[in-house]
Write an enzyme that holds these catalytic residues in place. Sequence first.
Site, PDB file in Angstrom:
ATOM      1  CG  ASN A 172      -1.755   1.176   1.393  1.00  0.00           C
ATOM      2  OD1 ASN A 172      -1.820   2.162   0.494  1.00  0.00           O
ATOM      3  ND2 ASN A 172      -2.440   1.375   2.586  1.00  0.00           N
ATOM      4  CD1 TRP A 173       3.598   1.151  -3.058  1.00  0.00           C
ATOM      5  CD2 TRP A 173       3.359   2.423  -4.826  1.00  0.00           C
ATOM      6  NE1 TRP A 173       4.191   0.413  -4.170  1.00  0.00           N
ATOM      7  CE2 TRP A 173       4.125   1.368  -5.136  1.00  0.00           C
ATOM      8  CE3 TRP A 173       3.312   3.543  -5.889  1.00  0.00           C
ATOM      9  CZ2 TRP A 173       4.741   1.052  -6.492  1.00  0.00           C
ATOM     10  CZ3 TRP A 173       3.827   3.319  -7.215  1.00  0.00           C
ATOM     11  CH2 TRP A 173       4.465   1.957  -7.417  1.00  0.00           C
ATOM     12  CE  LYS A 174       0.153   3.316   4.669  1.00  0.00           C
ATOM     13  NZ  LYS A 174      -0.040   3.517   6.154  1.00  0.00           N
TER      14      LYS A 174
ATOM     15  CG  HIS B 113      -5.903   1.657   5.137  1.00  0.00           C
ATOM     16  ND1 HIS B 113      -5.509   2.871   5.709  1.00  0.00           N
ATOM     17  CD2 HIS B 113      -4.853   0.815   4.890  1.00  0.00           C
ATOM     18  CE1 HIS B 113      -4.280   2.552   6.307  1.00  0.00           C
ATOM     19  NE2 HIS B 113      -3.841   1.376   5.828  1.00  0.00           N
TER      20      HIS B 113
ATOM     21  CD  GLU C 269      -3.156   5.434   6.813  1.00  0.00           C
ATOM     22  OE1 GLU C 269      -2.896   5.576   5.536  1.00  0.00           O
ATOM     23  OE2 GLU C 269      -2.500   4.883   7.494  1.00  0.00           O
TER      24      GLU C 269
ATOM     25  CD  GLU D 220      -3.783  -2.604   7.042  1.00  0.00           C
ATOM     26  OE1 GLU D 220      -2.520  -2.833   6.751  1.00  0.00           O
ATOM     27  OE2 GLU D 220      -4.293  -1.597   6.799  1.00  0.00           O
TER      28      GLU D 220
ATOM     29  N   GLY E 295       2.381   1.784  10.974  1.00  0.00           N
ATOM     30  CA  GLY E 295       2.956   2.966  10.889  1.00  0.00           C
ATOM     31  C   GLY E 295       3.579   3.396  12.188  1.00  0.00           C
TER      32      GLY E 295
ATOM     33  CB  SER F  16       4.953  -2.039  12.001  1.00  0.00           C
ATOM     34  OG  SER F  16       4.467  -0.683  12.386  1.00  0.00           O
TER      35      SER F  16
ATOM     36  N   GLY G 263       2.547  -1.460   4.405  1.00  0.00           N
ATOM     37  CA  GLY G 263       2.756   0.212   3.989  1.00  0.00           C
ATOM     38  C   GLY G 263       4.259   0.599   3.939  1.00  0.00           C
ATOM     39  N   GLY G 264       4.807   0.911   4.635  1.00  0.00           N
ATOM     40  CA  GLY G 264       6.242   1.675   4.901  1.00  0.00           C
ATOM     41  C   GLY G 264       7.394   0.680   4.009  1.00  0.00           C
TER      42      GLY G 264
HETATM   43  C1  PEP Z   1      -0.570  -0.054   6.090  1.00  0.00           C
HETATM   44  O1  PEP Z   1      -1.141   1.239   5.994  1.00  0.00           O
HETATM   45  O2  PEP Z   1      -1.948  -0.685   5.561  1.00  0.00           O
HETATM   46  C2  PEP Z   1       0.461  -0.490   6.815  1.00  0.00           C
HETATM   47  C3  PEP Z   1       0.408  -1.925   7.249  1.00  0.00           C
HETATM   48  O3  PEP Z   1       1.150   0.283   7.229  1.00  0.00           O
HETATM   49  P1  PEP Z   1       2.614  -0.171   7.866  1.00  0.00           P
HETATM   50  O4  PEP Z   1       3.186  -1.367   7.085  1.00  0.00           O
HETATM   51  O5  PEP Z   1       3.649   1.254   7.449  1.00  0.00           O
HETATM   52  O6  PEP Z   1       2.388  -0.275   9.290  1.00  0.00           O
END
Ligand code: PEP
Length: 251
Positions: free
Chosen positions: A9-11, A96, A98, A167, A173, A213, A234-235
Amino acid sequence: MRKNIVAGNWKMNKNLQEGIALAKELNEALAADKPNCDVVICTPFIHLASVTPIVDSAVIGVGAENCADKVSGAYTGEVSAEMVASTGTQYVILGHSERRSYYGETVEILEEKVKLALANNLKPIFCIGEVLEERQAEKQNEVVAAQLASVFTLSAEDFSKIILAYEPVWAIGTGLTATPEQAQDIHAYIRSLIAEKYGKEVADNTSILYGGSCKPSNAKELFAKPDVDGGLIGGAALKVADFKGIIDAFK
Ligand code: PEP
């Protein structure tokens, strides 16, 4: 049997040129060393039409990070499921945390989005998960059960097209990760809810990804749990070495 999937997920990261470069680099890395799981990259809308033709669709699927809850019309700034699908994109992240918290996406809005995604042959990656206070109050099971209402109105046939992503919001994050045992417990609970609603076969065939994470150093332990079928990343999806390190957890 259900699939193992690692989805990125590049956000709201990477301009068009940077996104194309990242997709090309990942495509080359996975052409040289084939993954043992399905791989998906979910990108901002503006990247979809450019990224979809440059990746090998047999190895990398492409997804959006959202779509509208309306079919078409006077909804300035929105992007419909049909528009997403017209780029050749196959997946869409919906629900998601967010989007739920910053853009007020409710169970009802998400139900509409899921239906429109499916009507346009997009595979939803539907996210659920509790915030820290809910985990501290041991309400995580209640929370995910309530969030599943958006997809539990689907027919069994349509539900079978959904990928779920658990999640925990406190792990997104933040560098905090659910322990493999915490992930397994709630994934097994989610699967039991699916079995109650749609039967054991549908439940056994549903991929449930973990997100929060996830990184190369913890992916193997998380994915080793019987009800954890991969990750939503994500990251660590923004660097090929990290993302491939997670994909390689299935080797
Ligand atoms: C996400 O936003 O879907 C996610 C899992 O982010 P991260 O891996 O950065 O915690």
